[in-house]
Design a protein around this motif. Structure first.
Motif, PDB file in Angstrom:
ATOM      1  N   LEU A  29      31.067  44.817  38.125  1.00  0.00           N
ATOM      2  CA  LEU A  29      30.880  43.972  39.307  1.00  0.00           C
ATOM      3  C   LEU A  29      29.475  44.206  39.849  1.00  0.00           C
ATOM      4  O   LEU A  29      29.173  45.291  40.367  1.00  0.00           O
ATOM      5  CB  LEU A  29      31.925  44.301  40.371  1.00  0.00           C
ATOM      6  N   VAL A  30      28.618  43.204  39.728  1.00  0.00           N
ATOM      7  CA  VAL A  30      27.215  43.348  40.117  1.00  0.00           C
ATOM      8  C   VAL A  30      26.941  42.494  41.351  1.00  0.00           C
ATOM      9  O   VAL A  30      27.075  41.261  41.320  1.00  0.00           O
ATOM     10  CB  VAL A  30      26.274  42.931  38.966  1.00  0.00           C
ATOM     11  N   LYS A  31      26.588  43.181  42.434  1.00  0.00           N
ATOM     12  CA  LYS A  31      26.191  42.513  43.676  1.00  0.00           C
ATOM     13  C   LYS A  31      24.758  42.905  44.013  1.00  0.00           C
ATOM     14  O   LYS A  31      24.148  43.725  43.333  1.00  0.00           O
ATOM     15  CB  LYS A  31      27.152  42.912  44.802  1.00  0.00           C
ATOM     16  N   ALA A  32      24.236  42.328  45.080  1.00  0.00           N
ATOM     17  CA  ALA A  32      22.836  42.567  45.421  1.00  0.00           C
ATOM     18  C   ALA A  32      22.558  44.031  45.717  1.00  0.00           C
ATOM     19  O   ALA A  32      21.480  44.551  45.390  1.00  0.00           O
ATOM     20  CB  ALA A  32      22.437  41.702  46.617  1.00  0.00           C
ATOM     21  N   ASN A  33      23.526  44.725  46.323  1.00  0.00           N
ATOM     22  CA  ASN A  33      23.282  46.101  46.758  1.00  0.00           C
ATOM     23  C   ASN A  33      24.156  47.135  46.050  1.00  0.00           C
ATOM     24  O   ASN A  33      24.127  48.308  46.414  1.00  0.00           O
ATOM     25  CB  ASN A  33      23.496  46.222  48.271  1.00  0.00           C
ATOM     26  N   SER A  34      24.937  46.704  45.096  1.00  0.00           N
ATOM     27  CA  SER A  34      25.792  47.669  44.405  1.00  0.00           C
ATOM     28  C   SER A  34      26.176  47.158  43.027  1.00  0.00           C
ATOM     29  O   SER A  34      26.244  45.946  42.785  1.00  0.00           O
ATOM     30  CB  SER A  34      27.061  47.964  45.220  1.00  0.00           C
ATOM     31  N   VAL A  74      19.708  43.474  35.676  1.00  0.00           N
ATOM     32  CA  VAL A  74      21.144  43.292  35.542  1.00  0.00           C
ATOM     33  C   VAL A  74      21.518  42.010  36.271  1.00  0.00           C
ATOM     34  O   VAL A  74      21.116  41.801  37.419  1.00  0.00           O
ATOM     35  CB  VAL A  74      21.913  44.491  36.130  1.00  0.00           C
ATOM     36  N   ARG A  75      22.277  41.160  35.621  1.00  0.00           N
ATOM     37  CA  ARG A  75      22.624  39.862  36.196  1.00  0.00           C
ATOM     38  C   ARG A  75      23.723  40.005  37.244  1.00  0.00           C
ATOM     39  O   ARG A  75      24.690  40.732  37.061  1.00  0.00           O
ATOM     40  CB  ARG A  75      23.100  38.919  35.092  1.00  0.00           C
ATOM     41  N   LEU A  76      23.584  39.270  38.347  1.00  0.00           N
ATOM     42  CA  LEU A  76      24.629  39.213  39.362  1.00  0.00           C
ATOM     43  C   LEU A  76      25.869  38.546  38.779  1.00  0.00           C
ATOM     44  O   LEU A  76      25.778  37.618  37.967  1.00  0.00           O
ATOM     45  CB  LEU A  76      24.148  38.423  40.574  1.00  0.00           C
ATOM     46  N   GLY A  77      27.037  39.029  39.202  1.00  0.00           N
ATOM     47  CA  GLY A  77      28.277  38.434  38.738  1.00  0.00           C
ATOM     48  C   GLY A  77      29.266  39.475  38.289  1.00  0.00           C
ATOM     49  O   GLY A  77      29.015  40.683  38.384  1.00  0.00           O
ATOM     50  N   ASP A  78      30.415  39.011  37.829  1.00  0.00           N
ATOM     51  CA  ASP A  78      31.495  39.905  37.419  1.00  0.00           C
ATOM     52  C   ASP A  78      31.792  39.722  35.936  1.00  0.00           C
ATOM     53  O   ASP A  78      31.785  38.598  35.423  1.00  0.00           O
ATOM     54  CB  ASP A  78      32.776  39.598  38.214  1.00  0.00           C
ATOM     55  N   ILE A  79      32.042  40.828  35.271  1.00  0.00           N
ATOM     56  CA  ILE A  79      32.456  40.814  33.866  1.00  0.00           C
ATOM     57  C   ILE A  79      33.779  41.555  33.761  1.00  0.00           C
ATOM     58  O   ILE A  79      33.918  42.665  34.271  1.00  0.00           O
ATOM     59  CB  ILE A  79      31.408  41.513  32.967  1.00  0.00           C
TER      60      ILE A  79
END
Length: 480
Positions: free
Chosen positions: A55-60, A87-92
């Motif tokens: 889970l990639v967000k702007a701050n974590s 690292v791309r924003l978004g969920d995998i």
């Protein structure tokens, strides 16, 4: 820019490995709580085995799963950082197609040593491969120290396929433990192979009293299956092996015994065994041996893996795993699956890396063609129809594996050239569901990894431009 890695207590080892890997890429992150952007490793015992969420967000950045799953999520993160620097924003949400994603290295024919094995394990971990099948004994050399029988390594370890006079090369038990621990930290299970009752010439040089003979082309090829002492000898060896490898499996080979078993027809001990047990022929004596060894492994809380040659002996299904390797005998695979044996798919074509990988190559094996990168990537889906199988027929398939036999691999340049980039294709084929595989996409995404191999000093086959890296010469066979 992220400054810290925060991990649940169960994931501290994964956090440390992530920190070390990022540091090698030039990113220094501290471990522990603090302010700023963080990478969080969250232990979730309820997640599917080896699966993860990234889970990639702007701050974590959060990676969630069981310990292996989080480790593989870390590899996905590292792959993104390496290939793009971001690292791309978004969920995998991701998980493997197969639980068995394996690679086998033969060090009996030529020996490469601890540092090369660890280097291979690093790449396997980066590619989410999880089973390292280690072929440690064969006719040409015995590569593992056995305390009860020291001459196995000291005498049986002398020689290679290309030079039978090379001084003894083998792994001490301390080195074995170190490598096994190194692999385990990277969620790789090490499965040893101790070949029997064939491929035994090196052992028989050391302890000829257990020699079952062989043919002119394959002298001293077998253990003597008629001597009761042979079973005590091999059980003692296997107990030491079992103590070194936490894996639930020990591979015993069991293949190509016919290369040497004709000698059994004249051996008094084998003849006595056949009379005593009512065995009609030497093939039945071979089956008797396989069952005895399988039972011995059971007393050690180990299960037997063997090549598909043993299927006709019908070993205990609960205690046995079959490696299907004879690509020209698909009926053997069908037999294994019909009888509900757990089965690993590793057929010579396309999964043997001693087969050449391009039409311009000449040092290596062929059999109605060779084993190119495209075929490794397409495996096994493109083959199922030809075997008369559908997905529903393959419930007992544990996974897939590639094997590198090293008769013609005598140095690290040839080692790497035969492995890479086919190892990348194996990794994606083992992880990715059939409907998501796309060779064109894979080939494009492979481009940055050629640069990685350059950086690591790996001499690889360049599938983009085959003339870029010439094929290393094969070994010269030394006769004295």
């Amino acid at each position: 820019r992220f400054g810290r890695i925060v991990a649940d207590a169960q994931l501290l080892a994964e956090a440390q490995l992530l920190q070390e890997s990022l540091s090698r890429m030039g990113y220094e992150l501290e471990l522990g709580k603090g302010r700023g952007k963080v990478v969080k490793l969250v232990y979730d015992p309820e997640s599917d085995e080896e699966s993860y969420e990234l889970l990639v967000k702007a701050n974590s950045i959060e990676i969630r799963g069981d310990a292996p799953g989080v480790f593989y999520g870390c590899q996905t993160l590292l792959q993104q950082v390496y290939t793009s620097g971001q690292v791309r924003l978004g969920d995998i949400e991701d998980g493997p197609r197969y639980g068995w994603r394996g690679f086998m290295l033969d060090e009996a024919r030529h020996f490469f040593g601890k540092q090369e094995v660890m280097k291979l394990l690093d790449m396997m971990a980066y590619l989410k491969l999880n089973k390292f099948h280690w072929h440690l004994t064969d006719a040409q050399g015995w590569r593992i120290e056995i305390k009860a029988y020291p001459e196995l390594a000291l005498t049986g370890g002398i020689g290679t396929h290309s030079d039978p006079y090379t001084e003894a090369q083998y792994y001490t038990q301390d080195e074995i433990r170190e490598i096994v621990a190194y692999a385990a930290a990277r969620h790789i299970e090490v499965i040893p192979e101790i070949d029997m009752p064939g491929h035994a010439s090196a052992a028989n040089r050391a302890y000829p009293e257990f020699n079952g003979g062989g043919s002119g082309q394959f002298p001293d090829f077998t253990f003597n299956v008629g001597k009761e002492g042979t079973y005590a000898y091999l059980t003692t060896i296997l107990k030491e092996v079992a103590s070194l490898f936490p894996s639930q499996y020990i591979h015993i080979g069991g293949d190509e015994v016919s290369y040497g078993s004709e000698a059994w027809k004249k051996d008094p001990d084998v003849k006595a065994l056949m009379r005593r047990e009512g065995l009609p022929d030497i093939k039945a004596a071979e089956g008797y041996f396989i069952h005895r060894i399988c039972d011995s492994l059971k007393t050690m809380d180990k299960q037997m893996i063997a090549w598909d040659d043993v299927l006709g002996f019908e070993p205990d299904r609960a205690q046995s795993v079959i490696c299907w390797w004879r690509h020209d005998r698909p009926q053997t695979l069908v037999q294994s699956l019909d009888k509900e044996y757990r089965t690993i798919l590793c057929p010579r074509k396309p999964m043997y890396y001693d087969f050449i990988q391009h039409s311009s190559h000449s040092c290596g094996r062929t059999w109605d063609g060779f084993c190119p990168l495209e075929d490794v990537y397409a495996f096994p889906d493109a083959w199922y129809e030809g075997w008369g199988l559908e997905e529903d027929d393959t419930d007992t398939v544990l996974g897939i594996q590639s094997n590198l036999w090293t008769e013609l691999v005598h140095n690290t340049d040839r080692l790497y050239f035969m492995i890479y980039p086919r190892l990348f294709a194996l990794a994606e084929a083992a992880w990715t569901e059939a409907g998501n595989k796309d060779y064109g996409s894979f080939a494009r995404r492979l481009d940055p990894y050629y640069g990685l191999m350059d950086k690591l000093g790996i001499y690889y086959f360049d599938a983009r431009e085959p003339s870029a890296h010439s094929e290393p010469a094969g070994p010269v066979i030394i006769k004295r």
